[in-house]
Scaffold this motif. Sequence first.
Motif, short mmCIF file in Angstrom:
data_model
loop_
_atom_site.label_atom_id
_atom_site.label_comp_id
_atom_site.label_asym_id
_atom_site.label_seq_id
_atom_site.Cartn_x
_atom_site.Cartn_y
_atom_site.Cartn_z
N THR A 51 0.86 -1.03 -0.05
CA THR A 51 0.18 -0.05 -0.01
C THR A 51 0.92 1.22 0.05
O THR A 51 0.51 2.22 -0.82
CB THR A 51 -0.87 0.09 1.02
N LEU A 52 2.01 1.14 0.86
CA LEU A 52 2.70 2.44 0.86
C LEU A 52 3.52 2.70 -0.70
O LEU A 52 3.89 3.77 -0.80
CB LEU A 52 3.75 2.11 1.93
N VAL A 53 3.85 1.59 -1.12
CA VAL A 53 4.42 1.66 -2.49
C VAL A 53 3.53 2.09 -3.58
O VAL A 53 3.70 3.06 -4.13
CB VAL A 53 5.01 0.19 -2.94
N ALA A 54 2.20 1.68 -3.44
CA ALA A 54 1.41 2.09 -4.31
C ALA A 54 1.01 3.58 -4.14
O ALA A 54 0.65 4.20 -5.20
CB ALA A 54 -0.03 1.31 -4.16
N ASN A 55 1.04 4.18 -2.81
CA ASN A 55 0.74 5.52 -2.43
C ASN A 55 1.97 6.41 -3.02
O ASN A 55 1.97 7.69 -2.91
CB ASN A 55 0.39 5.87 -1.12
N GLY A 56 2.92 5.83 -3.51
CA GLY A 56 4.29 6.83 -3.87
C GLY A 56 5.12 6.98 -2.77
O GLY A 56 6.01 8.03 -2.79
N TRP A 57 4.75 6.43 -1.49
CA TRP A 57 5.57 6.93 -0.22
C TRP A 57 7.14 5.82 -0.01
O TRP A 57 7.99 6.24 0.77
CB TRP A 57 4.74 6.70 1.04
N LEU A 58 7.03 4.73 -0.76
CA LEU A 58 8.15 3.77 -0.78
C LEU A 58 8.31 3.45 -2.10
O LEU A 58 7.23 3.50 -2.94
CB LEU A 58 7.90 2.50 0.12
N ILE A 59 9.58 2.98 -2.26
CA ILE A 59 9.97 2.43 -3.60
C ILE A 59 10.76 1.08 -2.97
O ILE A 59 11.21 0.90 -2.19
CB ILE A 59 10.87 3.21 -4.55
N GLU A 60 10.35 0.15 -4.06
CA GLU A 60 11.33 -1.38 -4.11
C GLU A 60 12.44 -1.19 -4.79
O GLU A 60 12.61 -0.85 -5.98
CB GLU A 60 10.27 -2.26 -4.36
N GLU A 61 13.52 -1.57 -4.13
CA GLU A 61 14.81 -1.68 -4.89
C GLU A 61 15.31 -2.96 -4.77
O GLU A 61 15.13 -3.75 -3.80
CB GLU A 61 15.93 -0.76 -4.27
N PRO A 62 16.23 -3.74 -5.86
CA PRO A 62 16.82 -4.86 -5.70
C PRO A 62 17.98 -4.90 -4.67
O PRO A 62 18.61 -3.73 -4.37
CB PRO A 62 17.52 -5.08 -6.91
N GLY A 63 17.95 -5.85 -3.80
CA GLY A 63 19.04 -5.88 -2.67
C GLY A 63 20.31 -6.06 -3.14
O GLY A 63 20.37 -6.67 -4.12
N ASN A 64 21.21 -5.61 -2.40
CA ASN A 64 22.60 -6.38 -2.69
C ASN A 64 22.77 -7.61 -2.69
O ASN A 64 22.48 -8.41 -1.91
CB ASN A 64 23.50 -5.59 -1.53
N GLU A 65 23.24 -8.04 -3.89
CA GLU A 65 23.52 -9.55 -4.27
C GLU A 65 24.34 -10.28 -2.96
O GLU A 65 24.26 -11.40 -3.06
CB GLU A 65 23.80 -9.66 -5.56
N THR A 66 25.12 -9.41 -2.49
CA THR A 66 26.07 -9.89 -1.51
C THR A 66 25.59 -9.83 -0.09
O THR A 66 26.23 -10.43 0.67
CB THR A 66 27.56 -9.26 -1.48
N GLU A 67 24.40 -9.34 0.04
CA GLU A 67 23.83 -9.26 1.42
C GLU A 67 23.02 -10.47 1.83
O GLU A 67 22.25 -11.16 0.84
CB GLU A 67 22.87 -7.89 1.38
N VAL A 68 23.26 -11.13 2.96
CA VAL A 68 22.55 -12.12 3.43
C VAL A 68 21.61 -11.54 4.67
O VAL A 68 22.23 -11.05 5.42
CB VAL A 68 23.50 -13.06 3.91
N VAL A 69 20.46 -12.21 4.50
CA VAL A 69 19.67 -11.99 5.79
C VAL A 69 20.01 -12.35 6.86
O VAL A 69 20.29 -13.89 6.70
CB VAL A 69 18.07 -12.58 5.22
N PRO A 70 20.17 -11.95 7.90
CA PRO A 70 20.62 -12.58 9.27
C PRO A 70 19.88 -13.84 9.61
O PRO A 70 18.65 -13.96 9.34
CB PRO A 70 20.42 -11.54 10.32
N LEU A 71 20.72 -14.83 10.05
CA LEU A 71 19.77 -16.31 10.62
C LEU A 71 19.38 -16.93 9.64
O LEU A 71 19.05 -18.12 9.82
CB LEU A 71 18.86 -16.04 11.77
N THR A 72 19.21 -16.47 8.40
CA THR A 72 18.45 -17.14 7.28
C THR A 72 19.51 -17.81 6.19
O THR A 72 19.13 -18.84 5.63
CB THR A 72 17.50 -16.53 6.56
#
Length: 224
Positions: A51-72
């Motif tokens: 919803t926030l993206v649709a309202n123009g308040w957020l944008i989605e960007e590709p994550g850093n390919e070298t970034e690993v989500v902690p614990l996962t």
Amino acid sequence: MSRRSGILEFAVLGLLRESPMHGYELRKRLNTSLGVFRAFSYGTLYPCLKTLVANGWLIEEPGNETEVVPLTGRRAKIVYRLTAEGKEHFEQLLSQTGPDAYEDETFAARFAFFGQTSRDVRMRVLEGRRSRLEERLEKMRASLARTRERLDDYTLELQRHGMESVEREVRWLNELIESERAGRDLKGPASGDPASRDTTSGASGGLPRPGDDPRPDTPDDTAT
């Protein structure tokens, strides 16, 4: 939009104002940093983000390919970033000082972002919260005086406990208001300070204690 949804959107915008995050990071921050969201359903976060993206308040960007989500061990796919419009909208929300700012369901979230809030707005929110609790306390005392003789010991003790919780928060608010009037900013709760004590059982809805993580979070984030 329900009040609960509005609080979640406010908190997400506030956290993303600090820095861009992917969904798992947001989930952890909402759970561990903002006590009001300890019991929220994770299934509500991603519709909120969409919803926030649709309202123009957020944008989605590709994550850093070298970034690993902690614990996962999984790579982050989407990072959410606040837009200029989103920042402006969040600042408008921060400036609001009406009753919604100091109700039980919203005050803890508002207080969590006081570091980003102007002093005059902080004062109005704190004074509004105190006024609301003083009214509640007066009603509780009047009700107890009328019904005391008809209550058993356990019910009476429960009502006393509720009153003490409200009285404790009023004292805490008095200290905060005094600090604001004196021009002192809170740098962090000291040992024994009301802000460092657990108020989750009181009428406030509770502010989290530093490092307080009431239950483990099992990562199941596949959307980010």
